[in-house]
Design a protein around this motif. Sequence first.
Motif, short mmCIF file in Angstrom:
data_model
loop_
_atom_site.label_atom_id
_atom_site.label_comp_id
_atom_site.label_asym_id
_atom_site.label_seq_id
_atom_site.Cartn_x
_atom_site.Cartn_y
_atom_site.Cartn_z
N GLU A 135 47.66 -44.86 84.25
CA GLU A 135 48.88 -44.70 83.46
C GLU A 135 48.70 -45.73 82.04
O GLU A 135 49.30 -45.69 80.86
N SER A 136 47.71 -46.59 82.27
CA SER A 136 47.54 -47.33 81.13
C SER A 136 45.95 -47.88 81.15
O SER A 136 45.36 -47.70 82.33
N ASP A 139 44.92 -50.00 84.11
CA ASP A 139 44.68 -49.28 85.36
C ASP A 139 43.32 -49.15 85.71
O ASP A 139 42.80 -48.58 86.75
N LYS A 209 44.70 -34.89 80.95
CA LYS A 209 45.82 -35.53 80.26
C LYS A 209 45.06 -36.72 79.27
O LYS A 209 44.16 -37.22 80.02
N ILE A 211 45.66 -40.61 77.44
CA ILE A 211 46.69 -41.56 77.52
C ILE A 211 46.28 -42.85 76.68
O ILE A 211 45.25 -43.16 76.25
N ASP A 213 47.19 -46.31 74.50
CA ASP A 213 47.35 -47.65 75.05
C ASP A 213 47.73 -48.63 73.77
O ASP A 213 46.82 -48.66 72.90
#
Length: 258
Positions: A135-136, A139, A209, A211, A213
Motif C-alpha cells: 500500500e505504500s 511496505d 495497480k 501506488i 507515495d
Amino acid sequence: MKRGVRYIALGMLLAFSMFLTACGTSGGGSADAGEKVYVVGTDATYAPMEYMDDKGNIVGIDIEIVNAIAEAAGIKVEYKNYGWEPLFSAVKNEEVDFAVSSITITDDRKKEYDFTDPYFIANQLILVPEDSPVESFKDLKDKKVAVQISTTGHKVVEKLLGKTSANILAPESMPLAIQEMIIGNADAAVGDNFVLLDYQKNNPNVKLKTINDDSFEKEYYGLMVKKGNEELVEILNEGIKKIKESGKLEELAGFKVE
Ligand code: ARG
C-alpha cells in the motif's frame, strides 16, 4: 584536347558531389551545407518518453520536446539510441553532443555533467500486481523490488532496502525491470510515473495497480551536456525559455513546467 575533356569531367563530378553534399545535410530545411547537426543520445526503451516506433524511428514526448527546443533555438538535431548506462559515457566522450532520456537533474549527476533548465516534472511510482498487499513505499522494505539500474528509482529503493540488498533487481532497462515483476521475480517495480502508467495503460490484460507515495520527491528532467560545455547549455536554455513562453512546452508535456 583530351586533357580539357578530363578537366570538364572532373569539374562536373565536383559540382555534382557538392550538390549531393548539400542535399545530404539540408534535411529538408533552410540549413546551409555543412551546418552543424547536433547528435542527441537517448535510451529509446522508455515509452512514452523515448522509444522506437514500428519503423525503427526514435519517437516520444522527450523527442518532440527536443525537436521544439531545437527549432526555437535554431539548431539541427539527430537522434542516436545508446541505452541507459552507455549514454552517460557517450556524453563524456563527446560521442554525442547532449542526451535526452527523461534524465532527472540530481546533485550527484551535476558533479559530472551539466544540465539545462528543467523541461519536465515527474516522480517515482510503484507498480505491483492488482492483488498485491503493498500500500505504500515502506511496505516494500522486505520485498523484492525491480528498478532500472542507475536511475533515481534505483537510488530511492537503495535507500529503503540498503545499497547492497540482494532484494533489489536492477536490469539495464525499464521494460526488463517491469518484466521481473510480471514473471514474479520481484514483488514490485519502481520507476518514473509516466512510464509505469503508460505500461499499465497499454497492457490492460496484465492486472496491475500503481501506488504513489508522499515520500517521492518531484523530479525535474533536464538535457544533459558534457561538463563545461556552457555554450551548448546556453543555446538549449534559450530554446527551452522560448517554448515555455510560447506555450509549446505545456502543449507537449501536458502540464505547465516552471
Ligand atoms: N528519471 C530517471 C533518472 O533520471 C529515469 C530515467 C530513465 N530514462 C530512460 N530513458 N531509461 O534516473
